[in-house]
Motif scaffolding. Structure first.
Motif, mmCIF file in Angstrom:
data_model
loop_
_atom_site.group_PDB
_atom_site.id
_atom_site.type_symbol
_atom_site.label_atom_id
_atom_site.label_comp_id
_atom_site.label_asym_id
_atom_site.label_seq_id
_atom_site.Cartn_x
_atom_site.Cartn_y
_atom_site.Cartn_z
ATOM 1 N N ILE A 209 12.482 0.453 12.752
ATOM 2 C CA ILE A 209 11.030 0.592 12.594
ATOM 3 C C ILE A 209 10.527 -0.431 11.595
ATOM 4 C CG2 ILE A 209 9.295 2.089 11.505
ATOM 5 C CD1 ILE A 209 10.637 4.404 13.026
ATOM 6 N N ILE A 210 9.420 -1.072 11.962
ATOM 7 C CA ILE A 210 8.748 -1.962 11.009
ATOM 8 C C ILE A 210 7.446 -1.276 10.641
ATOM 9 C CG2 ILE A 210 7.627 -4.203 10.709
ATOM 10 C CD1 ILE A 210 9.694 -5.393 12.624
ATOM 11 N N PHE A 211 7.347 -0.887 9.391
ATOM 12 C CA PHE A 211 6.156 -0.161 8.928
ATOM 13 C C PHE A 211 5.169 -1.164 8.338
ATOM 14 C CE2 PHE A 211 5.216 4.410 8.012
ATOM 15 C CZ PHE A 211 3.893 4.218 7.689
ATOM 16 N N LEU A 212 4.016 -1.272 8.991
ATOM 17 C CA LEU A 212 2.989 -2.216 8.516
ATOM 18 C C LEU A 212 1.918 -1.476 7.729
ATOM 19 C CD1 LEU A 212 2.373 -4.358 11.738
ATOM 20 C CD2 LEU A 212 3.535 -5.112 9.676
ATOM 21 N N TYR A 213 1.449 -2.128 6.700
ATOM 22 C CA TYR A 213 0.336 -1.563 5.924
ATOM 23 C C TYR A 213 -0.484 -2.721 5.373
ATOM 24 C CZ TYR A 213 -2.273 1.259 2.592
ATOM 25 O OH TYR A 213 -3.286 1.874 1.903
ATOM 26 N N GLN A 214 -1.762 -2.698 5.674
ATOM 27 C CA GLN A 214 -2.689 -3.748 5.231
ATOM 28 C C GLN A 214 -2.154 -5.145 5.530
ATOM 29 O OE1 GLN A 214 -3.633 -2.779 1.128
ATOM 30 N NE2 GLN A 214 -5.128 -1.245 1.780
ATOM 31 N N GLY A 215 -1.625 -5.305 6.735
ATOM 32 C CA GLY A 215 -1.198 -6.618 7.202
ATOM 33 C C GLY A 215 0.148 -7.090 6.702
ATOM 34 N N LYS A 216 0.813 -6.247 5.914
ATOM 35 C CA LYS A 216 2.132 -6.650 5.384
ATOM 36 C C LYS A 216 3.199 -5.664 5.840
ATOM 37 C CE LYS A 216 1.017 -9.043 1.050
ATOM 38 N NZ LYS A 216 2.001 -10.100 1.089
ATOM 39 N N LEU A 218 5.674 -3.079 5.004
ATOM 40 C CA LEU A 218 5.943 -2.206 3.866
ATOM 41 C C LEU A 218 7.435 -1.921 3.783
ATOM 42 C CD1 LEU A 218 4.231 -0.760 1.755
ATOM 43 C CD2 LEU A 218 4.112 1.200 3.293
ATOM 44 N N VAL A 219 8.003 -1.613 4.919
ATOM 45 C CA VAL A 219 9.439 -1.362 4.964
ATOM 46 C C VAL A 219 9.934 -1.593 6.396
ATOM 47 C CG1 VAL A 219 9.113 1.125 5.377
ATOM 48 C CG2 VAL A 219 11.240 0.339 4.382
ATOM 49 N N SER A 220 11.178 -1.996 6.514
ATOM 50 C CA SER A 220 11.765 -2.222 7.834
ATOM 51 C C SER A 220 13.194 -1.695 7.818
ATOM 52 C CB SER A 220 11.750 -3.725 8.143
ATOM 53 O OG SER A 220 12.528 -3.999 9.270
ATOM 54 N N LEU A 240 1.634 9.932 6.897
ATOM 55 C CA LEU A 240 0.545 10.569 6.143
ATOM 56 C C LEU A 240 0.574 10.139 4.679
ATOM 57 C CD1 LEU A 240 0.649 14.164 7.672
ATOM 58 C CD2 LEU A 240 -1.060 12.379 8.067
ATOM 59 N N LYS A 241 1.776 10.020 4.158
ATOM 60 C CA LYS A 241 1.923 9.616 2.758
ATOM 61 C C LYS A 241 1.324 8.214 2.542
ATOM 62 C CE LYS A 241 5.575 9.790 -0.732
ATOM 63 N NZ LYS A 241 7.027 10.034 -0.901
ATOM 64 N N VAL A 242 1.638 7.325 3.480
ATOM 65 C CA VAL A 242 1.149 5.944 3.353
ATOM 66 C C VAL A 242 -0.349 5.884 3.621
ATOM 67 C CG1 VAL A 242 1.276 3.616 4.323
ATOM 68 C CG2 VAL A 242 3.372 4.921 3.952
ATOM 69 N N ALA A 243 -0.773 6.538 4.712
ATOM 70 C CA ALA A 243 -2.183 6.444 5.108
ATOM 71 C C ALA A 243 -3.110 7.059 4.059
ATOM 72 C CB ALA A 243 -2.385 7.129 6.458
ATOM 73 N N ARG A 244 -2.650 8.127 3.417
ATOM 74 C CA ARG A 244 -3.532 8.834 2.474
ATOM 75 C C ARG A 244 -3.356 8.415 1.026
ATOM 76 N NH1 ARG A 244 -2.880 14.872 5.078
ATOM 77 N NH2 ARG A 244 -3.992 14.414 6.993
ATOM 78 N N ASN A 247 0.080 2.589 -0.461
ATOM 79 C CA ASN A 247 1.391 2.278 0.125
ATOM 80 C C ASN A 247 2.481 3.231 -0.363
ATOM 81 O OD1 ASN A 247 2.196 1.440 -2.374
ATOM 82 N ND2 ASN A 247 2.104 -0.748 -1.903
ATOM 83 N N ALA A 248 2.128 4.151 -1.243
ATOM 84 C CA ALA A 248 3.021 5.219 -1.670
ATOM 85 C C ALA A 248 4.336 4.726 -2.230
ATOM 86 C CB ALA A 248 3.268 6.181 -0.517
ATOM 87 N N GLU A 249 4.337 3.477 -2.656
ATOM 88 C CA GLU A 249 5.573 2.925 -3.225
ATOM 89 C C GLU A 249 5.734 3.362 -4.679
ATOM 90 O OE1 GLU A 249 7.893 1.725 -1.459
ATOM 91 O OE2 GLU A 249 7.519 -0.336 -0.883
#
Lengths: 249, 264
Positions: A209-216, A218-220, A240-244, A247-249
């Motif tokens: 899985i490639i997790f995208l957030y704001q064009g970058k 986030l994790v793969s 939900l964690k990322v969207a709300r 980036n929940a990092e």
């Protein structure tokens, strides 16, 4: 002992796309090996659809390079497109044509030699052979998805892009489609890159899985690795964690 | 240029038309309506103004030739719109089909539409008004070819505008041809126009074609200068139209509008 690594189906290097100062895809780099099923995950506006369009040459990149099957997308677009394909629940086919006619046209566009055999084979595989003389406008959304998949498999693509392939399907048909996608991957050894908002589906069929957030990115990683990264037990919770929560990092 | 892909696109439109009576009727309906309305008006005017020389010949000839141009244009723009309406554009743009092959297919469809509509109109004009468009003689061939190329140009320009602006611009597929009709000397000579707009008319191939047609009907002599001017202007306009299409394609890809055109 040295292990053989599969050849790359896709190599994206420092890919960026900006629209009027807004960066939709921001300096992304990743690779996909042949035979992999890679899911692109991310909230709305994360850049998934823009990324798929960039990979299909429907959008011109601001900077960066895309190599598909070892070829540069900029230089060898037509050659690449004969070996890849695309299916989306948001794209349709002419509804005044029968299934057979639609597939016949696309088979010729893709230069398929034994196109009649290939069409028959795919219609049987996708369980819509009995509808081959029906007008496309008379199909249900599940049947339309299968027609779109048949079109996408006509040229036995080495790389298949799927944009929300189960978006308009009921749970039963979505489940059948997932099973079908895995069967297709196993039978044709196709590399799949797809987007979906169905987390269960992502977890079930993706090798990575490639997790995208704001064009970058986030994790793969594997679904398990992504869960581990966010210390969650389902992709839905990750989402939900990322969207709300940023980036929940 | 891969001819198999061009043929596939033509076949796609053949499939569409073979089971769509409204689309087939559309090819014949408007030429027939034009011919009926303007043909009878022409006869009426001829009866009331007997001094007008070769009035029926001029008017009906102009009407038939104008319709050739219009059908040629529609062969491009409406065929393109069929792909937009059926949300099939993205499927085509992610296939190996090249833009030049797409254009070649649309141009071929345009020739077919123009020939079918043109022959049907010619037969109707002969049947209704005993008007034989073939009295124009051999000059009909170069004039028709020039009208075809000009129709292609208008069709490609309207298609590009729709690609750029979306379906809100689709009215151009029907309207752009009529926008240039008043300055195309279709039914009257360029000299009738106000002096300030005459240069615009003379920059259009159509005005030279229709002026030339009237001269052929009047004198029986093929006006080579009109033909050469029309051909040269057409060369410039079709080159510009194709360049505009490729430029629009680049802009649309840069702005990410193709997905909108393919799914709106």
């Amino acid at each position: 002992m040295k292990q053989d690594t599969p050849p790359l189906a896709l190599e994206v290097t420092h890919l960026t796309k900006s629209f009027n100062g807004v960066t939709a895809v921001n300096d992304i780099s990743f690779t996909v090996s042949e035979g992999e099923i890679v899911g692109l995950l991310g909230p709305n506006g994360a850049g998934k659809t823009t990324l798929i369009q960039l990979l299909l040459g429907l959008i011109t990149e601001t900077s960066g390079t895309i190599h598909i099957l070892g070829m540069d997308l900029k230089k060898d677009r037509s050659k690449i497109l004969s070996q890849v394909n695309f299916s989306s629940s948001y794209v349709s086919m002419p509804t005044s044509l029968t299934l057979w006619e639609n597939l016949n046209v696309f088979a010729k566009l893709y230069g398929i030699r034994d196109y009649k055999d290939q069409i028959n084979r795919l219609l049987t595989l996708l369980e819509i052979h009995s509808l081959k003389d029906s007008l496309t406008r008379h199909l249900s959304s599940g049947q339309l998805t299968r027609l779109s998949l048949a079109k996408a498999l006509l040229n036995t693509p080495r790389l298949l892009f799927l944009d929300e392939p189960t978006a308009s399907l009921d749970p039963d048909m979505a489940d059948k489609t997932r099973t079908l996608l895995k069967a297709i991957r196993d039978q044709y050894k196709i590399t799949l890159l797809y987007t979906s908002h169905n987390m269960k589906e992502m977890q079930e069929i993706s090798d990575r899985i490639i997790f995208l957030y704001q064009g970058k990115i986030l994790v793969s990683g594997t679904p398990a690795a992504v869960l581990d990264h966010f210390k969650e037990n389902s992709l839905e919770s990750v989402f939900l964690k990322v969207a709300r929560g940023g980036n929940a990092e | 240029m891969n001819l198999q892909r061009v043929a596939a696109m033509i076949q796609r439109h053949f499939y569409l038309y073979q089971r769509s009576p409204p689309r087939i009727m559309e090819i014949f309906f408007w030429p027939l309506m034009d011919l009926l309305v303007w043909g009878f008006i022409t006869i009426y005017l001829q009866r009331t103004q007997l001094n007008l020389p070769r009035f029926v010949l001029f008017f009906l000839g102009a009407l038939l030739l104008w319709d050739l141009l219009y059908r040629a244009q529609q062969g491009i723009s409406i065929s393109f719109l069929e792909e937009v309406w059926s949300k099939n554009l993205l499927n085509l743009f992610v296939s190996p089909l090249r833009p030049c092959e797409f254009l070649a297919a649309l141009m071929t469809i345009s020739v077919a539409k123009m020939l079918i509509a043109g022959l049907a109109s010619a037969l109707m004009a002969w049947w209704l008004y005993s008007f034989n468009v073939f009295v124009i003689g051999v000059a009909l061939i170069p004039f028709t070819l020039n009208l075809l190329v000009m129709g292609w140009s208008i069709g490609i320009i309207s298609m590009s505008a729709i690609l750029r602006a979306g379906q809100q611009a689709e009215v151009l597929a029907w309207g752009l041809g009529f926008l240039i009709q008043p300055v195309s000397a279709v039914f009257y000579p360029v000299s009738v126009l106000p002096a300030w707009i005459q240069p615009v008319a003379l920059a259009l191939p159509s005005s030279h074609i229709f002026e030339g047609m009237r001269l052929v009907l009047e004198t029986g002599i093929l006006p080579y200068d009109s033909l050469i001017k029309a051909t040269l202007l057409n060369g410039v306009i079709i080159t510009g139209a194709i360049a505009f299409f490729y430029h629009t394609l680049r802009v649309v890809k840069d702005k990410g509008l193709l997905i909108q055109r393919g799914t709106e």
